[in-house]
Each structure stands twice: as C-alpha cells, then as structure tokens.
Design a protein around this motif. Structure first.
Motif, PDB file in Angstrom:
ATOM      1  N   LYS A  19       0.858  -1.183   0.000  1.00 21.10           N
ATOM      2  CA  LYS A  19       0.000   0.000   0.000  1.00 21.10           C
ATOM      3  C   LYS A  19       0.893   1.232   0.000  1.00 21.10           C
ATOM      4  O   LYS A  19       1.788   1.352   0.826  1.00 21.10           O
ATOM      5  CB  LYS A  19      -0.912   0.001   1.218  1.00 21.10           C
ATOM      6  N   LEU A  20       0.667   2.115  -0.941  1.00 22.19           N
ATOM      7  CA  LEU A  20       1.464   3.325  -1.036  1.00 22.19           C
ATOM      8  C   LEU A  20       0.696   4.517  -0.478  1.00 22.19           C
ATOM      9  O   LEU A  20      -0.513   4.618  -0.645  1.00 22.19           O
ATOM     10  CB  LEU A  20       1.845   3.598  -2.497  1.00 22.19           C
ATOM     11  N   LYS A  21       1.431   5.388   0.176  1.00 26.47           N
ATOM     12  CA  LYS A  21       0.864   6.614   0.730  1.00 26.47           C
ATOM     13  C   LYS A  21       1.552   7.797   0.054  1.00 26.47           C
ATOM     14  O   LYS A  21       2.652   7.662  -0.489  1.00 26.47           O
ATOM     15  CB  LYS A  21       1.101   6.667   2.237  1.00 26.47           C
ATOM     16  N   LEU A  22       0.913   8.956   0.123  1.00 31.28           N
ATOM     17  CA  LEU A  22       1.472  10.156  -0.478  1.00 31.28           C
ATOM     18  C   LEU A  22       2.298  10.914   0.559  1.00 31.28           C
ATOM     19  O   LEU A  22       1.828  11.180   1.668  1.00 31.28           O
ATOM     20  CB  LEU A  22       0.348  11.061  -1.002  1.00 31.28           C
ATOM     21  N   TYR A  23       3.543  11.236   0.186  1.00 32.68           N
ATOM     22  CA  TYR A  23       4.442  11.981   1.066  1.00 32.68           C
ATOM     23  C   TYR A  23       4.940  13.229   0.357  1.00 32.68           C
ATOM     24  O   TYR A  23       5.161  13.224  -0.854  1.00 32.68           O
ATOM     25  CB  TYR A  23       5.661  11.127   1.461  1.00 32.68           C
ATOM     26  N   MET A  24       5.124  14.301   1.135  1.00 33.49           N
ATOM     27  CA  MET A  24       5.745  15.516   0.637  1.00 33.49           C
ATOM     28  C   MET A  24       7.029  15.719   1.424  1.00 33.49           C
ATOM     29  O   MET A  24       7.025  15.659   2.657  1.00 33.49           O
ATOM     30  CB  MET A  24       4.842  16.737   0.830  1.00 33.49           C
ATOM     31  N   ASP A  25       8.129  15.926   0.692  1.00 31.44           N
ATOM     32  CA  ASP A  25       9.366  16.276   1.372  1.00 31.44           C
ATOM     33  C   ASP A  25       9.773  17.672   0.933  1.00 31.44           C
ATOM     34  O   ASP A  25       9.428  18.126  -0.149  1.00 31.44           O
ATOM     35  CB  ASP A  25      10.471  15.238   1.133  1.00 31.44           C
ATOM     36  N   THR A  26      10.467  18.364   1.838  1.00 28.63           N
ATOM     37  CA  THR A  26      10.818  19.753   1.585  1.00 28.63           C
ATOM     38  C   THR A  26      12.326  19.958   1.646  1.00 28.63           C
ATOM     39  O   THR A  26      13.041  19.245   2.364  1.00 28.63           O
ATOM     40  CB  THR A  26      10.143  20.683   2.621  1.00 28.63           C
ATOM     41  N   HIS A  27      12.768  20.943   0.861  1.00 24.05           N
ATOM     42  CA  HIS A  27      14.186  21.303   0.779  1.00 24.05           C
ATOM     43  C   HIS A  27      14.271  22.826   0.737  1.00 24.05           C
ATOM     44  O   HIS A  27      13.489  23.469   0.039  1.00 24.05           O
ATOM     45  CB  HIS A  27      14.819  20.729  -0.492  1.00 24.05           C
ATOM     46  N   ASP A  28      15.226  23.415   1.464  1.00 20.37           N
ATOM     47  CA  ASP A  28      15.357  24.867   1.519  1.00 20.37           C
ATOM     48  C   ASP A  28      16.838  25.231   1.641  1.00 20.37           C
ATOM     49  O   ASP A  28      17.540  24.728   2.526  1.00 20.37           O
ATOM     50  CB  ASP A  28      14.580  25.406   2.725  1.00 20.37           C
ATOM     51  N   LYS A  29      17.311  26.120   0.756  1.00 18.50           N
ATOM     52  CA  LYS A  29      18.737  26.483   0.793  1.00 18.50           C
ATOM     53  C   LYS A  29      19.121  27.144   2.115  1.00 18.50           C
ATOM     54  O   LYS A  29      20.257  27.021   2.556  1.00 18.50           O
ATOM     55  CB  LYS A  29      19.114  27.362  -0.400  1.00 18.50           C
ATOM     56  N   VAL A  30      18.183  27.819   2.769  1.00 21.40           N
ATOM     57  CA  VAL A  30      18.453  28.454   4.065  1.00 21.40           C
ATOM     58  C   VAL A  30      18.894  27.407   5.088  1.00 21.40           C
ATOM     59  O   VAL A  30      19.750  27.671   5.942  1.00 21.40           O
ATOM     60  CB  VAL A  30      17.204  29.226   4.561  1.00 21.40           C
ATOM     61  N   ASN A  31      18.338  26.208   4.975  1.00 16.57           N
ATOM     62  CA  ASN A  31      18.672  25.111   5.892  1.00 16.57           C
ATOM     63  C   ASN A  31      19.761  24.185   5.349  1.00 16.57           C
ATOM     64  O   ASN A  31      20.059  23.169   5.963  1.00 16.57           O
ATOM     65  CB  ASN A  31      17.421  24.293   6.198  1.00 16.57           C
ATOM     66  N   GLY A  32      20.281  24.513   4.172  1.00 18.25           N
ATOM     67  CA  GLY A  32      21.323  23.691   3.565  1.00 18.25           C
ATOM     68  C   GLY A  32      20.810  22.412   2.922  1.00 18.25           C
ATOM     69  O   GLY A  32      21.588  21.495   2.673  1.00 18.25           O
ATOM     70  N   THR A  33      19.498  22.349   2.649  1.00 19.03           N
ATOM     71  CA  THR A  33      18.929  21.127   2.064  1.00 19.03           C
ATOM     72  C   THR A  33      18.554  21.296   0.597  1.00 19.03           C
ATOM     73  O   THR A  33      18.020  20.371  -0.011  1.00 19.03           O
ATOM     74  CB  THR A  33      17.695  20.670   2.863  1.00 19.03           C
ATOM     75  N   PHE A  34      18.827  22.481   0.037  1.00 22.46           N
ATOM     76  CA  PHE A  34      18.621  22.722  -1.398  1.00 22.46           C
ATOM     77  C   PHE A  34      19.918  23.329  -1.917  1.00 22.46           C
ATOM     78  O   PHE A  34      20.405  24.312  -1.362  1.00 22.46           O
ATOM     79  CB  PHE A  34      17.452  23.681  -1.639  1.00 22.46           C
ATOM     80  N   PRO A  35      20.487  22.751  -2.975  1.00 20.65           N
ATOM     81  CA  PRO A  35      21.774  23.244  -3.478  1.00 20.65           C
ATOM     82  C   PRO A  35      21.664  24.685  -4.004  1.00 20.65           C
ATOM     83  O   PRO A  35      20.946  24.936  -4.963  1.00 20.65           O
ATOM     84  CB  PRO A  35      22.132  22.281  -4.608  1.00 20.65           C
ATOM     85  N   ASP A  36      22.349  25.593  -3.357  1.00 24.33           N
ATOM     86  CA  ASP A  36      22.329  27.003  -3.754  1.00 24.33           C
ATOM     87  C   ASP A  36      22.898  27.156  -5.165  1.00 24.33           C
ATOM     88  O   ASP A  36      23.966  26.630  -5.471  1.00 24.33           O
ATOM     89  CB  ASP A  36      23.150  27.828  -2.755  1.00 24.33           C
ATOM     90  N   GLY A  37      22.147  27.817  -6.031  1.00 25.97           N
ATOM     91  CA  GLY A  37      22.612  28.101  -7.386  1.00 25.97           C
ATOM     92  C   GLY A  37      22.435  26.978  -8.388  1.00 25.97           C
ATOM     93  O   GLY A  37      22.918  27.096  -9.515  1.00 25.97           O
ATOM     94  N   ILE A  38      21.783  25.892  -8.022  1.00 24.94           N
ATOM     95  CA  ILE A  38      21.593  24.790  -8.973  1.00 24.94           C
ATOM     96  C   ILE A  38      20.753  25.276 -10.160  1.00 24.94           C
ATOM     97  O   ILE A  38      19.819  26.057  -9.996  1.00 24.94           O
ATOM     98  CB  ILE A  38      20.951  23.552  -8.303  1.00 24.94           C
ATOM     99  N   THR A  39      21.117  24.843 -11.353  1.00 31.51           N
ATOM    100  CA  THR A  39      20.388  25.230 -12.559  1.00 31.51           C
ATOM    101  C   THR A  39      19.358  24.152 -12.909  1.00 31.51           C
ATOM    102  O   THR A  39      19.482  23.004 -12.466  1.00 31.51           O
ATOM    103  CB  THR A  39      21.345  25.385 -13.755  1.00 31.51           C
ATOM    104  N   PRO A  40      18.356  24.515 -13.712  1.00 26.57           N
ATOM    105  CA  PRO A  40      17.391  23.496 -14.148  1.00 26.57           C
ATOM    106  C   PRO A  40      18.072  22.313 -14.842  1.00 26.57           C
ATOM    107  O   PRO A  40      17.681  21.169 -14.639  1.00 26.57           O
ATOM    108  CB  PRO A  40      16.475  24.259 -15.101  1.00 26.57           C
ATOM    109  N   LYS A  41      19.104  22.565 -15.643  1.00 27.76           N
ATOM    110  CA  LYS A  41      19.805  21.481 -16.341  1.00 27.76           C
ATOM    111  C   LYS A  41      20.519  20.570 -15.335  1.00 27.76           C
ATOM    112  O   LYS A  41      20.485  19.349 -15.463  1.00 27.76           O
ATOM    113  CB  LYS A  41      20.818  22.074 -17.338  1.00 27.76           C
ATOM    114  N   GLN A  42      21.148  21.149 -14.327  1.00 25.75           N
ATOM    115  CA  GLN A  42      21.814  20.345 -13.294  1.00 25.75           C
ATOM    116  C   GLN A  42      20.793  19.526 -12.520  1.00 25.75           C
ATOM    117  O   GLN A  42      21.030  18.357 -12.212  1.00 25.75           O
ATOM    118  CB  GLN A  42      22.596  21.244 -12.340  1.00 25.75           C
ATOM    119  N   LEU A  43      19.655  20.134 -12.215  1.00 27.87           N
ATOM    120  CA  LEU A  43      18.605  19.422 -11.488  1.00 27.87           C
ATOM    121  C   LEU A  43      18.076  18.252 -12.314  1.00 27.87           C
ATOM    122  O   LEU A  43      17.827  17.178 -11.779  1.00 27.87           O
ATOM    123  CB  LEU A  43      17.458  20.362 -11.117  1.00 27.87           C
TER     124      LEU A  43
END
Length: 151
Positions: free
Chosen positions: A56-80
């Motif tokens: 059984k699968l459930k829906l999950y949302m995960d979050t990332h934020d550069k302020v917290n160091g969880t989103f790579p600062d300056g990443i481009t759409p191509k890199q992503l």
C-alpha cells in the motif's frame, strides 16, 4: 495561446518532450491522488496504482530549503534534471514513485511529492543520492470534489 491539451486530434509528437511529460504527469497525478477517482486508478492488469508491488502506497511531501542547507544554492534546471534521473533510480530501488516536484530556483526551495510504502522508504531514496531534506510528511490531497463527496 495555443491549446496544448491532449485530445483525439493531437499526439505526442505535437508537444515538446517537457510539455508532454508535464501534461501527462498532471493527468496521472489527478487519477492517482483524487479519492473520487480511486476506482479508475489502475495500471495494466487491474492493479491499483496505490498498491503497486503488493504494498500500500501513501502520499508523502518532502521539503528542501537552501536556508537550511537542504537545497543546493545556485543549482540550474539542467543540473537538477541530471540529478533527478539519479534520484528516480534510487526511488525505484526503494519502491518509491516520484509524482511531482515543485521548485523555486530563485528562492532555493523544493517541494516533492512521492508515493511510497513509508516515510523511511522516501528517506532511504534521498540518502542513496546524498540529498538532505527538511521534512518528510504524509499528506492527503483534498479537492472541492473530495469535500463534496464527504458531505
């Protein structure tokens, strides 16, 4: 503006690859996530999408934020795009289905939606590719149609 909806007069070749994936993704999300359409959400052979691989699968949302160091600062759409391919492979190994990711490149934030057997499976997929996260939360989609069905 040209209508880019999918209908019997158009086919995949009339859309850019990105536009086709976006439209197809929106349709799949609507079918999978709306309880009103649960009876229709099956994959080939009649297996419900919410229980692929017998889990059984459930829906999950995960979050990332550069302020917290969880989103790579300056990443481009191509890199992503390149990174996302690796993430999808890790998801497959963990029985996770990546549904949609909303990214604010300017603000350095991402909100990802996954179908998974558990929050731990989503966590393991992130760990396999070295992707930190702020939170992983089980969520439910509620639309006006869902609310009407409840009353």
């Amino acid at each position: 503006m040209k209508d880019k909806s999918l209908d019997s007069h158009k086919n995949e070749s009339q859309f850019s690859r990105r536009e086709f994936i976006q439209v197809a993704g929106m349709a799949a999300t609507a079918i999978v996530l709306s309880p009103a359409l649960t009876a229709c959400s099956t994959k080939a052979g009649g297996t419900p999408l919410s229980s692929i691989s017998g889990k059984k699968l459930k829906l999950y949302m995960d979050t990332h934020d550069k302020v917290n160091g969880t989103f790579p600062d300056g990443i481009t759409p191509k890199q992503l795009e390149g990174f996302y391919e690796k993430y999808q492979a890790a998801c497959k190994e963990e029985g996770v289905i990546s549904i949609r990711t909303h990214v604010g490149f300017g603000d350095g934030r991402a909100y990802c939606f996954n179908l998974a057997p558990s929050a731990d499976a989503v966590k393991r997929a992130h760990e396999k590719v070295g992707l930190p996260f702020d939170s992983i939360t089980e969520v439910h989609t509620i639309t006006p149609a869902d609310l009407a069905l409840l009353s």
